[in-house]
Design a protein around this motif. Structure first.
Motif, short mmCIF file in Angstrom:
data_model
loop_
_atom_site.label_atom_id
_atom_site.label_comp_id
_atom_site.label_asym_id
_atom_site.label_seq_id
_atom_site.Cartn_x
_atom_site.Cartn_y
_atom_site.Cartn_z
N TYR A 142 0.24 -51.30 24.58
CA TYR A 142 0.12 -51.40 23.49
C TYR A 142 1.53 -51.88 22.87
CZ TYR A 142 0.98 -50.00 18.39
OH TYR A 142 1.32 -50.03 17.22
N ASP A 143 1.62 -53.25 22.53
CA ASP A 143 2.85 -53.66 22.03
C ASP A 143 2.98 -53.52 20.66
OD1 ASP A 143 5.28 -55.31 22.11
OD2 ASP A 143 4.08 -57.21 22.64
N ASP A 144 3.75 -52.44 20.52
CA ASP A 144 4.23 -52.02 18.99
C ASP A 144 4.91 -53.18 18.21
OD1 ASP A 144 4.71 -50.74 16.72
OD2 ASP A 144 5.63 -48.95 17.82
N PRO A 145 4.41 -53.75 17.24
CA PRO A 145 5.13 -54.70 16.52
C PRO A 145 6.10 -53.98 15.68
CG PRO A 145 2.81 -53.97 15.35
CD PRO A 145 2.95 -53.39 16.77
N ARG A 146 6.14 -52.65 15.64
CA ARG A 146 7.42 -52.27 14.82
C ARG A 146 8.24 -51.30 16.02
NH1 ARG A 146 5.47 -51.86 9.22
NH2 ARG A 146 3.36 -51.92 9.26
N TRP A 192 7.74 -47.50 27.30
CA TRP A 192 7.45 -45.92 27.58
C TRP A 192 6.04 -46.00 28.24
CZ3 TRP A 192 10.48 -42.21 25.62
CH2 TRP A 192 10.20 -40.80 26.03
N VAL A 193 6.12 -45.24 29.50
CA VAL A 193 5.11 -45.12 30.68
C VAL A 193 4.55 -43.82 30.44
CG1 VAL A 193 4.39 -45.33 32.84
CG2 VAL A 193 6.16 -46.85 31.88
N TYR A 194 3.21 -43.73 30.20
CA TYR A 194 2.31 -42.68 30.15
C TYR A 194 1.49 -42.77 31.56
CZ TYR A 194 3.46 -43.16 25.17
OH TYR A 194 4.07 -43.31 24.03
N PRO A 195 1.67 -41.86 32.50
CA PRO A 195 0.98 -41.67 33.88
C PRO A 195 -0.27 -40.86 33.46
CG PRO A 195 2.80 -40.64 33.97
CD PRO A 195 2.87 -40.95 32.53
N GLY A 196 -1.13 -41.00 34.65
CA GLY A 196 -2.40 -39.93 34.70
C GLY A 196 -1.97 -38.75 35.03
N GLY A 198 1.47 -35.82 35.28
CA GLY A 198 2.97 -35.44 35.34
C GLY A 198 3.58 -36.16 34.33
N LYS A 199 4.99 -36.32 34.37
CA LYS A 199 5.78 -36.60 33.12
C LYS A 199 5.81 -38.09 32.99
CE LYS A 199 9.02 -32.72 34.19
NZ LYS A 199 10.57 -32.12 34.19
N ASP A 200 6.30 -38.54 31.79
CA ASP A 200 6.33 -39.88 31.43
C ASP A 200 7.73 -40.22 31.92
OD1 ASP A 200 4.31 -39.07 29.90
OD2 ASP A 200 5.22 -39.37 27.72
N THR A 201 7.65 -41.70 31.80
CA THR A 201 9.02 -42.30 32.25
C THR A 201 9.09 -43.58 31.16
OG1 THR A 201 10.52 -43.14 33.99
CG2 THR A 201 7.81 -43.61 34.07
N THR A 202 10.18 -44.63 31.85
CA THR A 202 10.26 -45.86 31.28
C THR A 202 10.43 -46.82 32.04
OG1 THR A 202 12.67 -45.74 30.84
CG2 THR A 202 11.28 -45.13 28.96
N LEU A 203 10.00 -48.13 31.66
CA LEU A 203 10.37 -49.26 32.85
C LEU A 203 11.58 -49.23 33.11
CD1 LEU A 203 7.70 -51.96 31.88
CD2 LEU A 203 7.54 -50.25 33.65
#
Length: 218
Positions: A142-146, A192-196, A198-203
């Motif tokens: 999802y490439d958030d335009p905002r 922002w990375v939402y995995p299948g 555990g915890k999230d991360t960022t690139l």
């Protein structure tokens, strides 16, 4: 409250509120899977990513408004164990990667190719095929335009590495190539990375580790 992405089985969902999209993350057992409910703020249409387990938990999260669609990130059973029950209760369309659909015991209404668009209300998600963990895994961008991009990676990318390729060097080479070229090379560090699981991360958090991942081979 500030979104952290830290959820546990039996606990409440954590909600990431964006300008045009609300993302609710919940953990379900028995394999501590993450499921994500996306809600378009303009239309209130909803989409679920990975009806993994605990249909009652997922249906409570969905609520009375129902969902228009369910996307399954890949064929492993722990990511679609509640799919039949959720679809029966909501009548949702089903999406999955074209090359994984045959491994999912619920009919895939829309087989997804690399680069296809999946909509939830006015929000667009771009599917990227990731080969290695399974033949037809998909990540959703999802490439958030905002704001900055957000990506739902299934089991293809986690904090600390790519998904399991079971010691197969060809599968690992394929997966890390897809992760690098389709995510790291084209999306910014703020993604922002939402995995299948555990915890999230960022690139940006993971990018410096790519050479280490390639060296170790997993």
């Amino acid at each position: 409250m500030t979104y952290s992405g830290a959820v546990k089985v039996g606990g409440p969902a954590d909600v990431h509120e964006l300008s045009d999209l609300m993302i609710s993350k919940v953990a379900v057992g028995p394999m501590d899977n993450n499921a994500y409910l996306l809600r378009c703020r303009a239309t209130d249409e909803q989409l679920l990513i990975d009806a993994a387990s605990e249909p009652a938990t997922l249906l409570r999260l969905i609520g009375d408004d129902g969902i228009a669609s369910v996307v399954t990130t890949h064929r492993h059973h722990d990511h679609w164990g509640a799919l039949a029950e959720v679809v029966a209760a909501t009548g949702a369309r089903t999406y999955a990667g074209k090359y994984d659909a045959e491994g999912i015991d619920v009919v895939t209404d829309v087989p997804v190719e690399d680069g296809d668009t999946i909509r939830v209300g006015r929000v667009e998600l771009t599917a990227r095929r990731m080969v290695g963990h399974t033949p037809g895994s998909i990540a959703l961008v999802y490439d958030d335009p905002r704001g900055h991009p957000h990506v739902f990676t299934g089991d293809c990318l986690f904090p600390g590495g790519v998904g399991n390729t079971w010691g197969d060097p060809d599968a690992f080479a394929s997966l890390i190539l897809d992760v690098e070229t389709k995510l790291f090379d084209v999306l910014p560090d703020e993604t922002w990375v939402y995995p299948g699981h555990g915890k999230d991360t960022t690139l940006g958090e993971e990018r410096p580790r790519l050479p280490e991942w390639r060296e170790r081979g997993w």
